[in-house]
Design a protein around this motif. Structure first.
Motif, PDB file in Angstrom:
ATOM      1  N   VAL A 193      -4.756   1.217   7.091  1.00 20.19           N
ATOM      2  CA  VAL A 193      -4.409   1.174   5.957  1.00 20.19           C
ATOM      3  C   VAL A 193      -3.480   0.291   6.180  1.00 20.19           C
ATOM      4  N   GLY A 234     -13.581   2.069  -3.345  1.00 24.21           N
ATOM      5  CA  GLY A 234     -14.239   1.163  -2.111  1.00 24.21           C
ATOM      6  C   GLY A 234     -15.603   2.273  -2.082  1.00 24.21           C
ATOM      7  N   ALA A 252       0.930  -1.168   0.014  1.00 24.67           N
ATOM      8  CA  ALA A 252      -0.107  -0.007  -0.067  1.00 24.67           C
ATOM      9  C   ALA A 252       0.706   1.212  -0.165  1.00 24.67           C
ATOM     10  N   GLU A 294      -4.021   6.099  -0.031  1.00 21.78           N
ATOM     11  CA  GLU A 294      -5.433   6.265   0.467  1.00 21.78           C
ATOM     12  C   GLU A 294      -6.386   7.263  -0.435  1.00 21.78           C
ATOM     13  N   LEU A 312      -5.722  -2.748   5.741  1.00 15.11           N
ATOM     14  CA  LEU A 312      -5.696  -3.772   4.030  1.00 15.11           C
ATOM     15  C   LEU A 312      -4.871  -4.651   3.571  1.00 15.11           C
ATOM     16  N   ASP A 313      -5.544  -5.853   3.308  1.00 16.82           N
ATOM     17  CA  ASP A 313      -4.973  -7.001   2.624  1.00 16.82           C
ATOM     18  C   ASP A 313      -3.293  -6.183   1.999  1.00 16.82           C
ATOM     19  N   TYR A 368      -8.119   4.489  -2.207  1.00 20.62           N
ATOM     20  CA  TYR A 368      -8.585   2.794  -1.844  1.00 20.62           C
ATOM     21  C   TYR A 368     -10.246   3.740  -1.625  1.00 20.62           C
TER      22      TYR A 368
END
Length: 257
Positions: free
Chosen positions: A29, A243, A16, A236, A32-33, A239
């Motif tokens: 953050v 999302g 990320a 960010e 997250l994966d 994302y």
């Protein structure tokens, strides 16, 4: 397992990218994966205090902390490591002299000139034996020199030959500007793709890691085939942008009538 060890196995690692200098945002953050989180001091808002706090937030989530330092701030490379970062990205490494200065800041003697002082780094890594830390830290840290210009491309073989430079990271936006002589900014510029592929090939041939920042996730497969194994993705804002529409679409779709 350290990020360096994962890269040595040939594993693909997705990082990320954090621009917001707030440890709570960094922690979100890091949840997250992604396998790693990069704190950006060059174009992002991160500074020394946010890196100190952000690295802790990343480690709290069991992810690999990475820091991109400002241009030429090789002193910050050492500080980032002492704060607990595992990997440092140095932008605009355009010459072998730049690479040597970066490597010197990243590695303990005899490879480099890094000063001793891992007061934050050791406890954050769960380490307590100073001698073991000294013996293993050079191998456990990753120095990524960014290749973003025609000068860097011309000096690539010499940069890769510097002891202490563990790999190169391509910045495709700046590279596209350089490649087109300032005519365009296109991180997916087709005309530069052979050069992008050659960077990975040379890095792998030299026993070094190949990394790249990716704007379009659909390009990852193509870059992977070239030999890249560390991929930095989005930020960010991206994302949230990706999302929120999905959440809102599901919300609106749930309303009957």
């Amino acid at each position: 397992m350290s990020l360096a060890a994962r890269l040595r196995t040939g594993e693909s690692v997705f990082s990320a990218w954090s621009l917001i200098p707030d440890s709570q945002t960094v922690e979100l953050v890091a949840g997250l994966d992604f396998g790693a989180v990069t704190l950006d001091m060059q174009h992002g808002g991160h500074h020394e205090d946010s890196v100190l706090r952000g690295v802790g937030a990343v480690r709290l989530k069991g992810k690999h902390p990475v820091v991109r330092i400002p241009v030429g701030r090789f002193d910050m490379a050492s500080r980032a490591l002492d704060m607990g970062a595992e990997t440092v990205i140095a932008p605009m490494v355009n010459s072998v002299e730049d690479a040597r200065a970066f490597a010197a800041a990243m590695k303990y003697p005899p490879v480099g000139l890094r000063s001793w002082g891992p007061s934050f780094a050791m406890p954050r890594a769960g380490a307590s034996d100073a001698q073991s830390w000294l013996a293993n830290e050079n191998a456990n840290t990753v120095a990524f020199a960014m290749i973003e210009t025609r000068q860097a491309l011309a000096a690539l073989d010499d940069i890769l030959a510097v002891d202490g430079i563990d790999g190169v990271l391509v910045g495709p936006s700046d590279f596209s500007i350089a490649w087109s002589n300032g005519a365009t900014m296109d991180p997916a510029l087709e005309d530069m793709m052979p050069a992008i592929a050659s960077i990975a090939q040379k890095a792998r041939a030299a026993g070094k890691h190949a990394a790249i920042y990716v704007v379009d996730p659909l390009l990852v497969g193509r870059f992977h085939a070239m030999g890249y194994r560390f991929f930095a993705l989005g930020s960010e804002g991206a994302y949230m942008t990706d999302g929120a529409p999905a959440m809102l679409a599901a919300t609106r779709g749930s309303i009957k009538g």
